[in-house]
Scaffold this active site. Structure first.
Site, PDB file in Angstrom:
ATOM      1  N   HIS A 162     -19.476   8.964   0.118  1.00 19.87           N
ATOM      2  CA  HIS A 162     -19.861   7.684   0.709  1.00 19.87           C
ATOM      3  C   HIS A 162     -21.522   7.651   0.464  1.00 19.87           C
ATOM      4  CE1 HIS A 162     -19.427   3.984   2.751  1.00 19.87           C
ATOM      5  NE2 HIS A 162     -20.299   4.249   3.408  1.00 19.87           N
TER       6      HIS A 162
ATOM      7  N   ARG B 259       0.951  -1.249   0.016  1.00 21.58           N
ATOM      8  CA  ARG B 259       0.065   0.139  -0.320  1.00 21.58           C
ATOM      9  C   ARG B 259       0.973   1.322   0.079  1.00 21.58           C
ATOM     10  NH1 ARG B 259      -4.913   0.528   1.146  1.00 21.58           N
ATOM     11  NH2 ARG B 259      -5.119  -1.407   2.941  1.00 21.58           N
TER      12      ARG B 259
HETATM   13  C1  GRF Z   1     -21.097   5.616  -6.248  1.00 21.06           C
HETATM   14  O1  GRF Z   1     -21.763   5.208  -5.464  1.00 21.06           O
HETATM   15  C2  GRF Z   1     -19.863   6.497  -5.031  1.00 21.06           C
HETATM   16  O2  GRF Z   1     -20.756   7.047  -3.913  1.00 21.06           O
HETATM   17  C3  GRF Z   1     -18.964   5.295  -4.463  1.00 21.06           C
HETATM   18  O3  GRF Z   1     -18.579   4.755  -5.734  1.00 21.06           O
HETATM   19  C4  GRF Z   1     -19.741   4.637  -6.643  1.00 21.06           C
HETATM   20  C5  GRF Z   1     -19.405   4.735  -7.982  1.00 21.06           C
HETATM   21  O4  GRF Z   1     -19.059   5.939  -8.136  1.00 21.06           O
HETATM   22  N1  GRF Z   1     -17.825   5.971  -3.805  1.00 21.06           N
HETATM   23  P1  GRF Z   1     -18.774   6.461  -9.816  1.00 21.06           P
HETATM   24  O5  GRF Z   1     -20.000   6.043 -10.736  1.00 21.06           O
HETATM   25  O6  GRF Z   1     -17.450   5.749 -10.287  1.00 21.06           O
HETATM   26  O7  GRF Z   1     -18.855   7.848  -9.636  1.00 21.06           O
END
Ligand code: GRF
Length: 218
Positions: free
Chosen positions: A109, A65
């Site tokens: 989130h 990481r």
């Molecule tokens: C979304 O629900 C976001 O809240 C979470 O990842 C999901 C996909 O996001 N963190 P995106 O379509 O790649 O913007």
């Protein structure tokens, strides 16, 4: 002119909303780059088509990481960011990375934090029988999905909702509204993290603002 760097791992729905809002609302900022940990992230094509710099830092190329986080920080710092946006970024970032960008690092989130930190939030909201569900924008700290919350949006869970339907409803009705709003405040320099507290226009927020309470155009 503030410089915004957006990190994605997939579609980049939130990234698109931020790019569009930045242009449409003429923020005193620009999206300097979109960076992904996956070369196949669809959002990279969107960014490149808009003439936004893109970069890929594959997490699989690093033994640990710390190595990945350091390489990612190098790619981010090359863009001299004022704001680093985690928009569907699906890697947990280490403490050294969080410390480096504290106050500049913000995440969305898909739950009403502090309910349902972690993954599979829509399924868990359904399994818990939650009447309401939504999304939260928060500053990133060492506590996963636990940083000080800025703004939340919520909707009523419907009986016909599946995890997929709920995910799409939260994305289209909530996420793509609250995240650009929060980033706009950061671009205007009125949203800050000070001593672990959220400050908005000089006032301390002890709880996230609720989208429904916001005057249009605040
Ligand atoms: C979304 O629900 C976001 O809240 C979470 O990842 C999901 C996909 O996001 N963190 P995106 O379509 O790649 O913007």
């Amino acid at each position: 002119m503030k410089r915004i760097v957006i990190l994605i791992s997939g579609r980049g729905s939130n990234m698109e909303a931020i790019v569009e809002a930045c242009a449409a609302q003429a923020w005193p900022a620009r999206v300097a780059a979109v960076i992904s940990n996956r070369a196949d992230a669809a959002g990279l094509d969107y960014a490149a088509a808009r003439g936004i710099a893109t970069a890929v830092v594959e997490h699989r190329a690093y033994a640990d990481r710390e190595g990945f986080d350091a390489a990612l920080a190098q790619a981010i710092d090359a863009q001299a960011p004022d704001v680093v946006v985690l928009a569907g970024f699906m890697r947990v970032l280490g403490d050294a990375f969080v410390r480096r960008y504290r106050g500049r690092l913000i995440n969305i989130h898909p739950s009403l934090l502090p309910r349902h930190p972690g993954l599979h939030t829509h399924r868990r909201a359904l399994e818990a029988g939650d009447a309401e569900h939504g999304a939260t924008v928060h500053f990133v700290t060492e506590q996963l999905d636990g940083g000080p919350a800025v703004i939340q949006g919520r909707l009523s869970v419907r009986t016909e909702d599946t995890a997929d339907i709920l995910s799409e409803r939260v994305m289209t009705h909530i996420e793509v509204r609250i995240f650009p709003q929060a980033i706009a405040w950061m671009a205007r320099g009125i949203l800050r993290l000070e001593d672990g507290r959220v400050m908005l226009a000089g006032s301390r927020l002890d709880a996230p603002l609720q989208l429904a309470d916001l005057e249009p155009g605040f």
